[in-house]
Structure formats: C-alpha cells, structure tokens
Design a protein around this motif. Structure first.
Motif, PDB file in Angstrom:
ATOM      1  N   SER A 131      -9.676  -1.343   9.656  1.00 24.58           N
ATOM      2  CA  SER A 131      -8.310  -1.074   9.213  1.00 24.58           C
ATOM      3  C   SER A 131      -8.004   0.415   9.322  1.00 24.58           C
ATOM      4  N   ASP A 132      -6.794   0.726   9.764  1.00 27.86           N
ATOM      5  CA  ASP A 132      -6.356   2.115   9.817  1.00 27.86           C
ATOM      6  C   ASP A 132      -6.041   2.645   8.412  1.00 27.86           C
ATOM      7  N   LEU A 133      -5.642   1.752   7.511  1.00 24.22           N
ATOM      8  CA  LEU A 133      -5.238   2.157   6.167  1.00 24.22           C
ATOM      9  C   LEU A 133      -6.410   2.273   5.202  1.00 24.22           C
ATOM     10  N   ASP A 134      -7.388   1.379   5.343  1.00 19.39           N
ATOM     11  CA  ASP A 134      -8.543   1.362   4.438  1.00 19.39           C
ATOM     12  C   ASP A 134      -9.793   1.169   5.272  1.00 19.39           C
ATOM     13  N   LYS A 135     -10.534   2.217   5.464  1.00 15.66           N
ATOM     14  CA  LYS A 135     -11.694   2.194   6.359  1.00 15.66           C
ATOM     15  C   LYS A 135     -12.804   1.260   5.874  1.00 15.66           C
ATOM     16  N   ARG A 136     -12.703   0.769   4.644  1.00 17.70           N
ATOM     17  CA  ARG A 136     -13.695  -0.199   4.129  1.00 17.70           C
ATOM     18  C   ARG A 136     -13.396  -1.614   4.606  1.00 17.70           C
ATOM     19  N   VAL A 137     -12.206  -1.844   5.108  1.00 18.02           N
ATOM     20  CA  VAL A 137     -11.753  -3.185   5.484  1.00 18.02           C
ATOM     21  C   VAL A 137     -11.845  -3.374   6.992  1.00 18.02           C
TER      22      VAL A 137
END
Length: 142
Positions: free
Chosen positions: A83-89
C-alpha cells in the motif's frame, strides 16, 4: 451412492482440466489444493484484498491464509503489492495465470450447468437444484 458421486465429481474435474488445457493454463493447476482454489476465488471476489480480509471471508486463521497465499505467490498465481498509504499493508491480486484459472473454472461451471439443464426436464432441474441447495446448507452447518 458413493460410486456415482465420485463419477459425477470426476466428470466436472475432467471438464475443468480440458478447459485449462485449451487455454494453456493446465501446468501446475493440478497441484493446487482446495484451500488454494478458495484463496484464488476470494482474491477474485474481493478485488485486491489483504490477507486479513481473505481470512475473514473464509473464516480461517490469518497465519494459515498467509502461508497459503505465499505459496500461490511462489507458484505464480498471486501478486502482492504494498500500500502507498500504509507500508504495513499488502494487497493481493491475481496474475494472468490466476485469472485464466478462475475464468476456466467459471466457464466450465457454466457449460456444466447448461449441460445439466439440457439433460434434465424442468421439474428434474428444479429438484436437482433444491437437493444441491439442501446439501450445501447442511454441509455448511457441519
């Protein structure tokens, strides 16, 4: 009953394998487990899900799903995008062969359904569908 049920399932399996061979997608598919087919289905249905969403949909442990998904990635059926918004996802998608596998399965089921409809009278087809619904519901309660 067991013998005819096996024959029935085998005819569907043979149709699916024939469809895969026609699309050039047969290589490796015979080694997929039922769970892996379920993961591929879930990814297709959920449109770019993460592992948690698949685990929730299939009512399975996230760790089990994660292990199965990693195998599908290694086999070339699934992609994993951060994910660009949440690197954990990480979001999951189907590769070309993953999409071909789903398309071949869906086409096989459509043709099989059409064959059954043509082979049975309207009343028989309705009874058959009612019986299948009952069996699937009962199986889901196990």
């Amino acid at each position: 009953m067991e013998k005819i049920l096996i024959e029935f399932v085998n005819t569907l399996d043979s149709s699916f394998k024939k469809r895969l061979a026609e699309t050039g997608s047969f290589s490796g598919v015979s080694q997929l487990t039922i769970a892996q087919f379920q993961y591929i289905d879930a990814i297709h249905d959920l449109k770019a899900p993460n592992v948690t969403e698949i685990a929730n949909k299939l009512n399975l442990a996230k760790a089990s799903v994660s292990t199965g998904i990693n195998k599908l990635i290694a086999q070339g059926y699934v992609t994993k995008t951060q994910s660009d918004l949440d690197k954990r996802v990480f979001y999951l998608g189907l590769t070309k062969i993953g999409r071909r596998t789903i398309d071949a399965r869906n086409q096989t089921l459509k043709e099989y359904s059409d064959f059954i409809d043509a082979a049975l009278s309207k009343d028989e087809a309705e009874q058959f569908e009612t019986i299948l619904i009952k069996l699937v519901d009962l199986f889901g309660q196990r």
